[in-house]
Design an enzyme around this catalytic site. Structure first.
Site, PDB file in Angstrom:
ATOM      1  N   ALA A 152      26.661  59.450   4.700  1.00 48.51           N
ATOM      2  CA  ALA A 152      27.358  59.220   5.972  1.00 48.51           C
ATOM      3  C   ALA A 152      27.702  60.367   6.860  1.00 48.51           C
ATOM      4  O   ALA A 152      27.837  61.489   6.334  1.00 48.51           O
ATOM      5  CB  ALA A 152      28.726  58.515   5.859  1.00 48.51           C
ATOM      6  N   PRO A 153      27.487  60.345   8.119  1.00 52.61           N
ATOM      7  CA  PRO A 153      27.815  61.412   9.072  1.00 52.61           C
ATOM      8  C   PRO A 153      29.075  61.718   9.589  1.00 52.61           C
ATOM      9  O   PRO A 153      30.071  60.967   9.204  1.00 52.61           O
ATOM     10  CB  PRO A 153      26.907  60.733  10.386  1.00 52.61           C
ATOM     11  CG  PRO A 153      27.150  59.459  10.333  1.00 52.61           C
ATOM     12  CD  PRO A 153      27.295  59.001   8.854  1.00 52.61           C
ATOM     13  N   TRP A 154      29.194  62.882  10.416  1.00 54.98           N
ATOM     14  CA  TRP A 154      30.536  63.088  10.748  1.00 54.98           C
ATOM     15  C   TRP A 154      31.090  62.609  12.057  1.00 54.98           C
ATOM     16  O   TRP A 154      32.384  62.632  12.593  1.00 54.98           O
ATOM     17  CB  TRP A 154      31.032  64.702  10.759  1.00 54.98           C
ATOM     18  CG  TRP A 154      29.951  65.666  11.445  1.00 54.98           C
ATOM     19  CD1 TRP A 154      28.963  66.446  10.777  1.00 54.98           C
ATOM     20  CD2 TRP A 154      29.532  65.740  12.833  1.00 54.98           C
ATOM     21  NE1 TRP A 154      28.309  66.815  11.556  1.00 54.98           N
ATOM     22  CE2 TRP A 154      28.695  66.545  12.879  1.00 54.98           C
ATOM     23  CE3 TRP A 154      30.357  65.167  13.952  1.00 54.98           C
ATOM     24  CZ2 TRP A 154      28.157  67.205  14.393  1.00 54.98           C
ATOM     25  CZ3 TRP A 154      29.639  65.607  15.151  1.00 54.98           C
ATOM     26  CH2 TRP A 154      28.469  66.312  15.298  1.00 54.98           C
ATOM     27  N   LYS A 178      28.635  59.682  -0.059  1.00 56.79           N
ATOM     28  CA  LYS A 178      29.024  60.957   0.186  1.00 56.79           C
ATOM     29  C   LYS A 178      29.503  61.003   1.689  1.00 56.79           C
ATOM     30  O   LYS A 178      28.545  60.795   2.597  1.00 56.79           O
ATOM     31  CB  LYS A 178      28.162  61.988  -0.080  1.00 56.79           C
ATOM     32  CG  LYS A 178      28.414  63.477  -0.140  1.00 56.79           C
ATOM     33  CD  LYS A 178      27.380  64.475   0.187  1.00 56.79           C
ATOM     34  CE  LYS A 178      26.991  64.816   1.427  1.00 56.79           C
ATOM     35  NZ  LYS A 178      27.850  65.399   2.118  1.00 56.79           N
ATOM     36  N   PRO A 179      30.481  61.364   1.900  1.00 53.22           N
ATOM     37  CA  PRO A 179      30.850  61.511   3.574  1.00 53.22           C
ATOM     38  C   PRO A 179      30.524  62.994   3.740  1.00 53.22           C
ATOM     39  O   PRO A 179      30.377  63.979   3.055  1.00 53.22           O
ATOM     40  CB  PRO A 179      32.516  61.356   3.560  1.00 53.22           C
ATOM     41  CG  PRO A 179      32.927  61.739   2.038  1.00 53.22           C
ATOM     42  CD  PRO A 179      31.785  61.348   0.900  1.00 53.22           C
ATOM     43  N   SER A 230      21.065  64.191  10.941  1.00 53.18           N
ATOM     44  CA  SER A 230      20.014  64.811  11.675  1.00 53.18           C
ATOM     45  C   SER A 230      18.415  64.370  11.266  1.00 53.18           C
ATOM     46  O   SER A 230      18.443  63.902  10.297  1.00 53.18           O
ATOM     47  CB  SER A 230      20.352  66.090  11.787  1.00 53.18           C
ATOM     48  OG  SER A 230      20.027  66.675  10.475  1.00 53.18           O
ATOM     49  N   GLU A 251      18.680  56.636   9.702  1.00 45.81           N
ATOM     50  CA  GLU A 251      19.135  56.451  10.991  1.00 45.81           C
ATOM     51  C   GLU A 251      19.444  57.894  11.581  1.00 45.81           C
ATOM     52  O   GLU A 251      20.411  58.519  11.110  1.00 45.81           O
ATOM     53  CB  GLU A 251      20.322  55.511  10.841  1.00 45.81           C
ATOM     54  CG  GLU A 251      20.541  54.867  12.410  1.00 45.81           C
ATOM     55  CD  GLU A 251      21.345  55.757  13.275  1.00 45.81           C
ATOM     56  OE1 GLU A 251      20.545  56.534  13.869  1.00 45.81           O
ATOM     57  OE2 GLU A 251      22.604  55.880  13.208  1.00 45.81           O
ATOM     58  N   CYS A 285      24.190  59.071  18.400  1.00 50.15           N
ATOM     59  CA  CYS A 285      22.873  59.081  18.617  1.00 50.15           C
ATOM     60  C   CYS A 285      22.344  57.940  19.844  1.00 50.15           C
ATOM     61  O   CYS A 285      21.109  58.327  20.013  1.00 50.15           O
ATOM     62  CB  CYS A 285      22.228  58.286  17.440  1.00 50.15           C
ATOM     63  SG  CYS A 285      22.718  59.357  15.816  1.00 50.15           S
ATOM     64  N   GLU A 381      18.120  67.023  21.098  1.00 55.64           N
ATOM     65  CA  GLU A 381      19.350  66.425  21.180  1.00 55.64           C
ATOM     66  C   GLU A 381      20.254  67.283  21.137  1.00 55.64           C
ATOM     67  O   GLU A 381      20.576  68.170  20.310  1.00 55.64           O
ATOM     68  CB  GLU A 381      19.438  65.420  19.846  1.00 55.64           C
ATOM     69  CG  GLU A 381      20.702  64.647  19.616  1.00 55.64           C
ATOM     70  CD  GLU A 381      20.816  63.708  18.537  1.00 55.64           C
ATOM     71  OE1 GLU A 381      21.217  62.455  18.586  1.00 55.64           O
ATOM     72  OE2 GLU A 381      20.493  64.200  17.427  1.00 55.64           O
TER      73      GLU A 381
END
Length: 479
Positions: A152-154, A178-179, A230, A251, A285, A381
């Site tokens: 997962a992302p931040w 995993k965070p 990313s 994603e 995003c 981005e």
């Protein structure tokens, strides 16, 4: 006088554990720039333990009925509701987001999404049986894929954890999640909430850095690797997963075009687009980051957008007047600042363009105009509170420029002309096209992109199906 840091721990096989080798990393509150906790820096032994636990738990969880899985997810949703204030506190410390907006904009959809997938658990079915060869009946089965390695992302640590575990568990899979190394606190709390509801080993949390994530993806146990992150991270995951032909769900980044035609209500469009561009410090995003405005209204629109930016506030989490908090970490602040520092001479900063304050990682709401299609800030981005504006002449040029990037996650069209809106929605090469709005999401509709924005869907029945595999069963009718 130093303050003792809180100790976060992995959650493996139904219990909280430190990293096997004792390594930790500090976790920093981006609103203050100060460490508030330590988290495990997990290595191979920790990943092995989590994968083995998930593998042991899989057969029994796979064989639960859809009704049992639904019941468990509904209990999780209720528990999230009951412990909402704890989740908000953890997420605010994780990210520096405004408390009020975290309460109103994240908790309700998260709970709704869990309940949606609880319902989806009971729709795990194949097509009707039929005879497609004489004397033979064919049946289609939908089955869980197995152990899922998830990263997962931040930017939305808490909500993205839900997007990962809810469909996977609903479909009968087990999970090792995993965070991000910068935002583990809310995910560890989620493990505490879920731990009393799910059988041990069904849901596991391993904290760590990108090397930890690599170990998870390369591990022999998972049948599927799922990441929100990313493009670079996604490419690395796809490459690693290819070595043993794992299923991959990606994603990744976005560079959403916002196409504004001359018949648009400028005041309403500016109000909505500024919020969709600056919300969560632009760390989304799908953010309304790249505005293309028809030339006849360009100057008026830019002036109105710059005014809206100047009136938008960033600040500490407990300030009720702020729209967004800090960027997530010093590297992200450096990245956003770098885009502005490297602007070409023909670009003009209409608002913002600078860091705010000397504590934390805050950046001013920024509007940049005068840009060309091949400029760095148009093609790449930024992932910050920066909205760019370009001027287009006609519909064909708008489509060409909107599609002229490597990302293809989300987009929007602003016009009162229904036929034009329908033409644009067909021509825009993005996984989502909003019309006269930008950024609303609902659990029933899919979220996911094309091109370098990845593949696979989150949310919806499509996202649920991504965590299943299809099996053909044929049986002879002969005596």
């Amino acid at each position: 006088m130093s303050t003792e840091l809180r100790r976060l721990r992995n959650y493996i096989d139904g219990e909280f554990r430190d990293a096997a080798d004792g390594r930790t990393t500090e976790v920093v509150n981006p609103a203050t720039g100060e460490a508030y906790a330590t988290a495990p820096l997990s290595g191979a032994a920790d990943v092995d333990a989590a994968m083995e636990a998930a593998a042991r738990a899989f057969p029994a969880w796979r064989d639960t009925t859809p009704a049992e899985r639904q019941k468990a997810l509904l209990k999780i949703a209720d528990a999230f509701e009951e412990r909402a204030e704890e989740l908000i506190a953890a997420e605010v410390e994780n990210t520096g987001k405004p408390v009020g907006l975290t309460r109103s904009e994240e908790i309700p959809p998260m709970i709704d999404q869990i309940r949606f997938f609880a319902g989806a658990a009971r729709l795990l079915e194949g097509r009707s049986a039929g005879e497609y060869m004489e004397g033979m009946t064919s049946i289609i089965r939908r089955e869980p894929v197995g152990v899922c390695a998830q990263v997962a992302p931040w930017n939305y640590p808490m909500m993205m954890a839900v997007w990962k575990f809810a469909p996977a568990i609903a479909a009968g899979n087990t999970v090792v999640l995993k965070p991000s190394d910068t935002t583990p606190a809310s995910t560890v709390l989620i493990a505490d909430i879920i731990g009393s509801i799910l059988p041990k080993g069904v849901f596991n949390v391993v904290c760590g850095d990108r090397d930890t994530g690599r170990l998870m993806v390369e591990h022999s146990v998972p049948a599927m690797a799922s990441i929100t992150g990313s493009v670079r991270a996604g490419m690395s995951v796809a490459e690693s997963a290819s070595k043993d032909v794992k299923r991959v769900h990606l994603e990744l980044g976005g560079k959403a075009p916002v196409v504004v035609f001359e018949d648009t209500d400028i005041a309403k469009a500016v109000e909505d687009i500024s919020v969709a561009g600056f919300f969560n410090a632009g760390q989304d995003c799908t953010a309304a980051t790249r505005v293309l405005v028809q030339e006849s209204i360009h100057d008026e629109f830019v002036a109105a957008l710059a005014k809206a930016a100047a009136e938008t506030k960033t600040g500490q989490p407990d300030d009720e007047d702020v729209l967004y908090g800090p960027l997530n970490n010093p590297n992200q602040l450096k990245q956003v600042s770098g885009f502005i520092d490297r602007l070409p001479a023909h670009a003009k900063v209409q608002a913002g363009g600078h860091q705010v304050g000397d504590k934390g990682y805050f950046y001013a709401p920024t509007v940049v105009s005068g840009l060309k299609q091949d400029d760095e800030i148009i093609q790449n981005e930024v992932f910050g509170p920066v909205i760019t504006v370009q001027s287009f002449s006609d519909e064909n040029q708008a489509v060409e420029w909107a599609n002229g990037v490597e990302y293809a996650l989300a987009s929007s069209v602003w016009t009162k002309d229904h036929a034009r809106a329908m033409r644009m929605s067909k021509k825009l090469d993005f996984g989502c096209v909003w019309i006269n709005t930008h950024i609303p999401l609902v659990a029933e509709m899919p979220h996911g992109g094309f091109k370098k924005s990845g593949y696979g869907k989150d949310l919806s029945a499509y996202g649920f199906e991504d965590y299943t595999r299809i099996k053909h069963v044929m049986t002879s009718l002969g005596e």
